[in-house]
Write an enzyme that holds these catalytic residues in place. Structure first.
Site: not given
Length: 383
Positions: A18, A174, A181, A184, A190
Site C-alpha cells: 500500500e 470507471c 459504462c 460496469c 449510477c
C-alpha cells in the site's frame, strides 16, 4: 493475503504494497515490491536495515520519504510494540508514522477483516459518479462525506475483498476518461449515468419542439447543496459521466534550475570514477546521493552560472576551479510532482590526487557500476 497464516507477516506485506502504491502505478511497483519482500520478508528484517539500503532499493520509485517512514515504523513496531502490528485502523493510524487514514483502512480490512472502508483516488471517482457529487472532490467536506459512504457500504463479512473490488472497479472500468459504462456491474445504481440519460432525453425533446419536463422533486442541484456542482459550472453534455468528479484547478509546478557538475577522475584500476555527495536528511530527495549541485537564481547568464558553480566546487575539492575548465554538456529536464526542474550539466576532469574535505557532507568516488547501484534519483541517472 488470506494464504499467509501469520497475521503480522500478512499485515506487513499489505502495508509495504500500500505504501509503494501511493502515487505509483501497479505495473511500476511489482518489481520493487518483489525485491523488497525478498530482501526484508518480515518487520524484524526491515527494522535491522540501514536507511542507505532502503534508499538504494527505493531508487527510481519516487517520493522517497515513503521508504524512510516505512523503516522508521518497522523499528517502532519491533522496539515499542513487541513486534506486534496494531490490529485496527484507528491504532495503525495513531501508532505508525507514515500510515494515514487510507493505508490504515486498507491494512485493517485486508489483513484483519475489520469492517472499515477505504477512500483513494479510484474510490473517489467511483463514488462521485455513483452519487453525482460535483463539488470539489479534494475539499474536506466532500472527502468526509465519501469516507462516511465508504464505511456504510463496506461488506461486513468480506471488507478486504470489497475494498479491493471497489478500487479495482475505478482502476479498470470507471476510469478517468472513456469509462466502460456498458461493462460496469453497478451501472443500474449510477446517478451520473442516469443524469446522462436524462440530459439526452431533454436534448432530444427540445429538438422536436416539446416543452422541457418539470424537474423531479428528488433531483438535487437546486440551492446551496455542498455536494452539487456550482451553478457556474453547468453539465457538459460532451463529457457524460466524466462530468464527475470535479477537481479544483491544478497548481502549476514551480520552475527551478540547478547547476550540476560531474567530477571525473581516473581510478586506481584505470576506470573513470565520479564524485557523488549525499543530500540533506530532510526535504526533496532526502538522503539520496547526487553529483555536486546547487540551485541557480532566476535569470543568471551562463558566465554567472559558471562562476557560482566554480565557487561551490571549490569547497568540495579544496582548491580553486578555473571557470574555463567547466565544460557545458547540456540541460536535463525532470518533472517532479510540484517542480519543473532543469539541471544545467557541466563536467570537470580532475587529477587523481584530489582529497575530499571530510568536514563536508558525506561524499565518495564511485565507478559507473557503483553509481547505478547507489541510492541515486532518476533525475541523476538522466544527468
Amino acid at each position: 493475503a488470506a494464504t499467509e497464516p501469520d497475521s503480522n507477516r500478512r499485515a506487513y506485506a499489505v502495508w509495504v504494497s500500500e505504501i509503494m502504491l501511493q502515487q505509483t502505478q501497479v505495473a511500476t511497483v511489482i518489481d520493487y515490491y518483489n525485491r523488497w519482500m525478498q530482501k526484508w520478508p518480515t518487520l524484524q528484517a526491515l527494522s535491522q536495515a540501514s536507511l542507505e539500503e532502503v534508499n538504494e532499493l527505493w531508487a527510481g520509485l519516487g517520493y522517497y520519504s515513503r521508504g524512510k517512514r516505512l523503516q522508521e515504523a518497522a523499528r517502532k513496531v519491533v522496539s515499542e510494540l513487541a513486534g506486534q502490528m496494531p490490529r485496527t485502523a484507528e491504532d495503525l493510524q495513531k501508532l505508525l508514522p507514515g500510515v494515514g487514514r487510507y493505508t490504515a483502512g486498507a491494512i485493517a480490512s485486508i489483513s484483519y477483516g475489520q469492517a472499515t472502508g477505504v477512500v483513494d483516488g479510484n474510490v473517489i471517482r467511483v463514488l462521485c459518479r455513483l452519487r453525482c457529487i460535483g463539488a470539489d472532490s479534494s475539499s474536506p467536506a466532500v472527502i468526509d462525506w465519501l469516507w462516511d459512504m465508504a464505511n456504510t457500504l463496506v461488506d461486513r463479512s468480506r471488507p478486504g475483498d470489497f475494498n479491493q473490488a471497489l478500487m479495482e472497479l475505478g482502476a479498470t472500468v470507471c476510469v478517468p476518461k472513456a469509462p466502460l459504462c456498458g461493462e460496469c456491474p453497478v451501472k443500474q445504481h449510477c446517478q451520473a449515468r442516469h443524469r446522462m440519460e436524462k440530459e439526452l432525453t431533454v436534448a432530444s425533446q427540445k429538438l422536436f419542439g416539446k416543452p422541457a419536463p418539470v424537474p423531479d422533486v428528488e433531483d438535487c442541484g437546486v440551492g446551496g447543496c455542498p455536494l452539487c456542482p456550482p451553478a457556474t459550472e453547468p453539465w457538459d453534455s460532451s463529457l457524460g459521466v466524466t462530468n464527475f468528479p470535479r477537481k479544483a484547478a491544478k497548481k502549476q509546478p514551480r520552475v527551478a534550475r540547478t547547476a550540476t557538475c560531474v567530477l571525473e577522475r581516473r581510478g586506481c584500476h584505470g576506470a573513470p570514477e565520479y564524485l557523488i555527495v549525499q543530500r540533506p536528511s530532510s526535504g526533496l530527495l532526502a538522503g539520496l546521493w547526487e553529483f555536486p549541485s546547487l540551485p541557480l537564481a532566476q535569470g543568471l547568464q551562463e558566465e554567472e552560472q559558471r562562476e557560482v558553480l566554480a565557487d561551490h566546487l571549490r569547497a568540495w575539492i579544496g582548491q580553486p576551479v578555473a571557470m574555463g575548465s567547466l565544460r557545458l554538456i547540456g540541460e536535463v529536464v525532470h518533472i517532479f510532482s510540484h517542480i519543473h526542474q532543469t539541471y544545467v550539466v557541466y563536467s570537470l576532469p580532475l587529477d587523481a590526487d584530489i582529497t575530499l574535505d571530510p568536514a563536508l557532507s558525506p561524499s565518495r568516488w564511485v565507478t559507473e557500476k557503483e553509481f547505478y547501484a547507489s541510492a541515486v534519483s532518476t533525475a541523476m541517472k538522466k544527468v
